[in-house]
Design an enzyme around this catalytic site. Structure first.
Site, PDB file in Angstrom:
ATOM      1  CG  ASP A 169      -2.094  -0.879   1.056  1.00 62.57           C
ATOM      2  OD1 ASP A 169      -2.155  -1.543  -0.003  1.00 62.57           O
ATOM      3  OD2 ASP A 169      -2.947  -0.921   1.967  1.00 62.57           O
ATOM      4  CD  GLU A 212     -34.569  18.342  -1.535  1.00 61.98           C
ATOM      5  OE1 GLU A 212     -33.686  17.506  -1.805  1.00 61.98           O
ATOM      6  OE2 GLU A 212     -35.780  18.073  -1.530  1.00 61.98           O
ATOM      7  CE  LYS A 234     -26.676  17.900  -9.048  1.00 59.65           C
ATOM      8  NZ  LYS A 234     -25.276  17.548  -9.044  1.00 59.65           N
ATOM      9  CD  GLU A 289     -24.413  13.446  -3.684  1.00 57.51           C
ATOM     10  OE1 GLU A 289     -25.396  12.699  -3.875  1.00 57.51           O
ATOM     11  OE2 GLU A 289     -23.648  13.824  -4.579  1.00 57.51           O
ATOM     12  CE  LYS A 306     -34.737  16.379  -4.752  1.00 61.56           C
ATOM     13  NZ  LYS A 306     -34.294  15.581  -3.608  1.00 61.56           N
ATOM     14  CB  CYS A 320     -18.749  22.987 -43.568  1.00 56.93           C
ATOM     15  SG  CYS A 320     -18.343  21.504 -42.634  1.00 56.93           S
ATOM     16  CB  CYS A 357     -16.550  19.307 -45.732  1.00 56.30           C
ATOM     17  SG  CYS A 357     -18.124  20.143 -46.008  1.00 56.30           S
ATOM     18  CB  CYS A 380     -22.015  21.270 -42.760  1.00 56.47           C
ATOM     19  SG  CYS A 380     -21.545  20.332 -44.213  1.00 56.47           S
ATOM     20  CB  CYS A 396     -19.852  16.951 -44.258  1.00 55.84           C
ATOM     21  SG  CYS A 396     -18.769  17.746 -43.060  1.00 55.84           S
TER      22      CYS A 396
HETATM   23  S1  IVH Z   1     -32.380  14.235  -6.096  1.00 56.22           S
HETATM   24  C1  IVH Z   1     -33.420  11.410  -9.806  1.00 56.22           C
HETATM   25  N1  IVH Z   1     -31.362  15.862  -4.391  1.00 56.22           N
HETATM   26  O1  IVH Z   1     -27.118  14.953  -7.816  1.00 56.22           O
HETATM   27  C2  IVH Z   1     -32.294  11.936  -9.112  1.00 56.22           C
HETATM   28  N2  IVH Z   1     -29.861  14.747  -5.853  1.00 56.22           N
HETATM   29  O2  IVH Z   1     -27.349  14.753 -10.898  1.00 56.22           O
HETATM   30  C3  IVH Z   1     -32.733  12.407  -7.776  1.00 56.22           C
HETATM   31  N3  IVH Z   1     -27.514  15.268  -5.484  1.00 56.22           N
HETATM   32  O3  IVH Z   1     -27.043  11.518  -8.422  1.00 56.22           O
HETATM   33  C4  IVH Z   1     -31.655  13.074  -7.135  1.00 56.22           C
HETATM   34  N4  IVH Z   1     -27.817  16.651  -3.805  1.00 56.22           N
HETATM   35  O4  IVH Z   1     -26.000  12.344  -6.285  1.00 56.22           O
HETATM   36  C5  IVH Z   1     -31.094  15.024  -5.386  1.00 56.22           C
HETATM   37  N5  IVH Z   1     -30.651  17.332  -2.778  1.00 56.22           N
HETATM   38  C6  IVH Z   1     -30.368  16.495  -3.767  1.00 56.22           C
HETATM   39  C7  IVH Z   1     -29.034  16.233  -4.201  1.00 56.22           C
HETATM   40  C8  IVH Z   1     -28.834  15.351  -5.267  1.00 56.22           C
HETATM   41  C9  IVH Z   1     -26.926  16.068  -4.588  1.00 56.22           C
HETATM   42  C10 IVH Z   1     -26.815  14.485  -6.537  1.00 56.22           C
HETATM   43  C11 IVH Z   1     -27.170  13.033  -6.547  1.00 56.22           C
HETATM   44  C12 IVH Z   1     -27.585  12.714  -7.935  1.00 56.22           C
HETATM   45  C13 IVH Z   1     -27.072  13.872  -8.695  1.00 56.22           C
HETATM   46  C14 IVH Z   1     -27.991  14.118  -9.875  1.00 56.22           C
END
Ligand code: IVH
Length: 674
Positions: free
Chosen positions: A35, A116, A118, A174, A282, A400, A402, A423, A429
């Site tokens: 490792d 929410e 991300k 996540e 959502k 283009c 081409c 094109c 092409c």
């Molecule tokens: S909802 C149908 N909520 O973003 C997918 N995703 O591009 C529903 N992620 O793979 C996901 N924060 O890993 C959701 N509050 C949140 C999130 C979240 C991060 C990530 C998740 C997912 C990716 C989608």
């Protein structure tokens, strides 16, 4: 040899070793170095790249060590697929998202959304049966995940037991590393996301435990029985059960609130102890989510509104033209390499001719570029104070690569002239043809592993392939002689190509790259044609005219798509190339999985608009209850459902003549007991 070449050679040699060690460790579970030696080599490579950023473009070590695909974890099917999210980059994209939802649901009122953060980490799905954590999966390819139960168990923030309120529940969220903890891992990984991925996929869960992983729950997969009405309630319950829920989750109702939430979170983003790359919106009501359903890749009820990420200053050395698979001509600025958000960038898109003249972008200009997500960076603005007096306006080529003239098309629906030059020679092409080949072998199309974009470039250059059919008649003797190809890689390529010869009609239609025919429309067309023989009638101009008349009735297929199909098949070269391709393949019939339900074995057709929902949704509901949707009125039809708004009189008349059951919208709901 120049010093740069020497460094490159040394780097590639060391990378080869790393790949070898990595394979032995991850795939064969049989390490050939200790490792310490492995980590030492990784560290050394990161240091070389730090000093010579140009190497990153040659081969990115993170791709090798960050998330090596491996066979070390058992693959398990997700009870519900883990999809991705479609992206929005501005207010217009969000308005468009809302509009599509309202059209589909046929509603006018404001939508309640759950906003929410991300989190930029790695997603995981944890299954609880009778309140006990049973197993945990990585996202994998969305359909199959890897069983990483042991590693997930090391995360203290994930409860091992929850109240026994539902029999089965998959909690999704996540896994991430805090920015603070990442400081100690900086030498090994480029960013916290890679560190989380690397740690979560360690073979030895003791190694995972050493890295302080954290978790935010954001949703559920399977649930039996369902106990939730909306997303907010779901998050609050998960919180009560002991899952960490992000503190900035909230409900929003209007575009003003969305914009405000966006700028508020963006302004505190750098102070947060974890990476956030946007906000996920959502539809809050779970019944509405259910009605909206999903497309092949993402739910219709959610979108990720990305932050306008990191910016940097650079200089344009050259403006070149690229040709896409649809013939679109995209100007690209070749710039002095700069690091933007940890990635070395040397190209930036200039979008189209109008964009260049609007911003008056010229060669040698000093510019501000911006990188958002994984997309190619764009030029935001020009610093005109730094411009030399000799600078000249950029003249956009009207030909283009081409050598043939390009065109700006007028949209059939909006009647507006397109900003993009194209094109229109298709396979004639060479540049369009090259991109079409790359599309054809890509994941959602023929999915030929081992035949990536770079290999396609190389094979084209060496004249090993010219057209799609050539892929299926490769001269492997010639490939054997090429650098980098050995017995194993050739055998794998042969297998991958042979396996891909059996392709289902919808994938085939998507693969050949007809403009405006994406995955969804390809499915719709495949469902219409069913057999490749029927589809092949499009090659015959008389039959094509007849067929195209009937496509109008299909969801998602309008004038634009029909014209595009006509353009594609009326081009002689396209036809010849696709016919040759068909001769090398076995195209399987498209069989839409018919569900069973109240309308099993019933053929239904809809005409006109409805009050309570869109026609698309009505069709989806009918199919979910086992019905088959027909495109034309024939004797086989069991019900013609007539909506209030503008039904087609001719269809009703034919149906009456054939003594087919006619239903009003209300009667149809009665039939479904809704
Ligand atoms: S909802 C149908 N909520 O973003 C997918 N995703 O591009 C529903 N992620 O793979 C996901 N924060 O890993 C959701 N509050 C949140 C999130 C979240 C991060 C990530 C998740 C997912 C990716 C989608």
């Amino acid at each position: 040899m120049t010093e740069k070449k020497n460094i490159k050679k040394l780097y590639l040699e060391k990378i080869q070793n790393l790949i070898k060690f990595n394979k032995a460790y991850f795939e064969k579970d049989n390490p050939i170095v200790t490792d310490e030696k492995f980590d030492e080599l990784k560290k050394e490579l990161f240091e070389i790249v730090k000093k010579n950023p140009f190497l990153k473009k040659i081969k990115n070590i993170e791709e090798i060590v960050g998330s090596s695909p491996s066979n070390k974890f058992k693959k398990v099917k997700h009870s519900k697929p883990m999809l991705s999210l479609s992206n929005a980059f501005n207010k217009e994209d969000i308005l468009d998202f809302e509009k599509k939802i309202k059209n589909y649901l046929n509603i006018n009122s404001n939508l309640e959304l759950s906003a929410e953060p991300k989190i930029d980490g790695i997603s995981a799905s944890i299954r609880y049966i009778d309140g006990k954590m049973t197993y945990g999966l990585s996202r994998g390819d969305g359909t199959f995940g890897e069983d990483i139960t042991e590693n997930l168990s090391t995360i203290g923030e994930i409860p091992k037991k929850i109240p026994n309120t539902t029999k089965i529940i998959d909690v999704r969220g996540e896994v991430y590393i805090s920015k603070k903890d990442f400081k100690n891992l900086k030498d090994k990984f480029a960013n916290p996301r890679n560190a989380a991925g690397g740690s979560l996929r360690q073979k030895n869960s003791k190694e995972t435990k050493k890295i302080p992983l954290k978790f935010f729950a954001y949703g559920i997969g399977d649930i039996e029985p369902n106990i939730f009405n909306d997303q907010t309630e779901l998050l609050l319950t998960l919180k009560k059960w002991g899952f960490p829920i992000n503190q900035y989750c909230k409900k929003v109702k209007s575009i003003q609130e969305i914009e405000k939430t966006h700028s508020e979170l963006e302004s505190i983003r750098s102070n947060l102890n974890y990476d956030v790359d946007g906000i996920v919106y959502k539809v809050n009501n779970l019944k509405l989510q259910n009605r909206l359903g999903t497309t092949s890749n993402s739910p219709r009820w959610a979108i990720a509104y990305k932050f306008s990420s990191v910016k940097a200053i650079s200089k344009i050395n050259e403006i070149v033209i690229q040709v896409g698979r649809t013939g679109a001509i995209t100007p690209v600025a070749k710039i002095d390499p700069v690091t933007v958000g940890g990635v070395v960038v040397s190209n930036a898109t200039l979008h189209n001719e109008d964009e260049i003249s609007r911003k008056d972008i010229r060669v040698n200009d000093t510019i501000v570029i911006q990188r958002a997500g994984d997309v190619i960076p764009q030029v935001l603005s020009v610093d005109k104070t730094k411009r030399s007096l000799k600078s000249k306006k950029f003249i956009f080529p009207n030909k283009c690569l081409c050598g043939y003239e390009t065109k700006k098309e007028t949209s059939i629906t909006t009647k507006k002239v397109d900003a993009v030059r194209r094109c229109i020679r298709g396979y004639e092409c060479n540049f369009t043809a090259k991109e079409r080949l790359k599309h054809l072998v890509s994941k959602d199309a023929f999915d030929i592993e081992g035949l990536g974009k770079k290999v396609v470039d190389n094979f084209l250059k060496l004249n090993l392939i010219k057209t799609p059919a050539d892929i299926f008649n490769l001269d492997y003797k010639k490939i054997e002689k090429l650098d980098g190809w050995g017995d194993v890689s050739i055998r794998n390529l042969k297998n991958a190509i042979n396996n891909s010869k059996n392709i289902v009609l919808d994938k085939f239609i998507f693969s050949i790259g007809i403009r405006h025919i994406g995955q969804e429309n390809a499915k719709t067309l495949a469902n219409f044609f069913k057999k490749s023989k029927k589809f092949s009638e499009l090659f015959n101009s008389t039959k094509r005219k007849e067929i195209l008349k009937n496509l109008d009735d299909l969801d998602g297929i309008g004038e634009t798509q029909i014209k595009s199909v006509e353009d594609f098949f009326s081009n002689k070269k396209n036809s010849e190339i696709i016919q040759n391709l068909i001769n090398s393949l076995t195209i399987k019939d498209y069989e839409k999985k018919i569900k069973s339900g109240k309308l099993s074995n019933k053929n239904i057709m809809f005409t006109g608009g409805f009050k309570k929902m869109s026609r698309s949704e009505a069709k989806t509901i009918a199919e979910e209850n086992g019905a088959k949707i027909l495109g034309t009125v024939t004797k086989k039809l069991d019900y013609l459902v007539i909506g209030n708004s503008k039904p087609t009189k001719k269809k009703i008349q034919i149906a009456k003549d054939l003594k087919i059951n006619l239903l009003t919208e209300e009667k149809w709901y009665d039939l479904l007991d809704r």
